[in-house]
Design an enzyme around this catalytic site. Structure first.
Site, PDB file in Angstrom:
ATOM      1  N   LYS A   1       1.448  -1.593  -0.088  1.00  0.00           N
ATOM      2  CA  LYS A   1       0.856  -0.651  -1.045  1.00  0.00           C
ATOM      3  C   LYS A   1       1.102   0.768  -0.575  1.00  0.00           C
ATOM      4  CE  LYS A   1      -3.770   0.529  -2.836  1.00  0.00           C
ATOM      5  NZ  LYS A   1      -5.199   0.115  -2.841  1.00  0.00           N
TER       6      LYS A   1
ATOM      7  N   LYS B   1       2.521  -2.584  -4.452  1.00  0.00           N
ATOM      8  CA  LYS B   1       1.479  -1.936  -5.245  1.00  0.00           C
ATOM      9  C   LYS B   1       1.593  -0.432  -5.104  1.00  0.00           C
ATOM     10  CE  LYS B   1      -3.546  -1.539  -5.851  1.00  0.00           C
ATOM     11  NZ  LYS B   1      -4.871  -2.094  -5.501  1.00  0.00           N
TER      12      LYS B   1
ATOM     13  N   ASP C   1      -7.394  -5.267   0.063  1.00  0.00           N
ATOM     14  CA  ASP C   1      -6.491  -4.138   0.277  1.00  0.00           C
ATOM     15  C   ASP C   1      -6.905  -3.432   1.571  1.00  0.00           C
ATOM     16  OD1 ASP C   1      -5.747  -4.860  -2.325  1.00  0.00           O
ATOM     17  OD2 ASP C   1      -5.508  -2.786  -2.984  1.00  0.00           O
TER      18      ASP C   1
END
Length: 219
Positions: A151, A180, A89
């Site tokens: 995300k 996400k 991430d």
């Protein structure tokens, strides 16, 4: 529908101890979370703790500001994958995004995507700092650079996931990328609303609280 398979059980505090990390890994194994998400220094430890389970080891990169050189982010990603991370991430170069330097943002993401192979990369665009037009452009360049997910947030800035942002991001990437939602997900009702809005993964600092409240609600 259980929330567990959608949750990245995340422990990103600077003072996280191995005792706490071991508990997160144990909970993830028991409940069937998607991953345990930690700072890159802790990847070797959680890989060992998660061995033999389907739970993924996820590392953040360039976290939480994204204000590192692309080379530094790429090196961190490569090392995390060498240590066993299966998902990365990363935080985008937000200063470049705010200046409209999208070629620079794309190159930054691509450097991490290339360095992280074969791990998949989720790109944190930090929605609370962007306009809607910038959010759309960030999603577009993340897809162009080869990311697997976009995300919403780090959870460390001025705001977290919102229904509106998830809907916008899902509309932008269609079914080609995952979305996400992370930051401020504290109730099972909100978690489910984010999934209904188009999220395919949830970042939660306390996944157990979400599950416990979900089970209590359904009892």
């Amino acid at each position: 529908m259980s929330l567990a398979p959608y949750i990245d059980h995340s422990m990103l505090k600077a003072d996280a101890t191995e005792e706490v990390l071991a508990r997160y890994c144990r909970e993830a194994r028991e409940k069937g979370f998607a991953s345990v998400c930690v700072n890159s220094v802790n990847i070797p430890f959680i890989v060992n703790e998660l061995a033999g389970s389907p739970v993924k080891a996820c590392s953040v990169v360039g976290f939480p500001l994204g204000a590192m050189s692309s080379a530094a982010k790429a090196f961190e990603a490569k090392q995390a994958v060498a240590d066993g991370a299966q998902e990365i991430d990363m935080v985008i170069n937000l200063g470049a995004a705010k200046q409209g330097l999208w070629d620079r943002v794309e190159a930054d993401i691509r450097a991490v995507v290339d360095a992280a192979k074969p791990a998949l990369v989720k790109v944190i665009i930090e929605c609370c700092l962007l306009t809607d037009a910038e959010k759309v452009r960030a999603c577009q360049v993340a897809e162009k650079a080869g990311a697997a997910f976009v995300k919403t947030s780090t959870g460390f800035s001025a705001g977290g996931a919102t229904i509106e942002d998830v809907k916008l991001m899902r509309a932008c990437v269609g079914d080609r990328l995952g979305v996400k939602a992370a930051g401020g997900i504290r109730t099972p009702e909100f978690a489910q609303a984010l999934l209904d809005a188009g999220a395919s993964r949830l970042g939660a600092g306390d996944g157990m609280k979400l599950l416990n409240e979900e089970e209590h609600k359904d009892a």
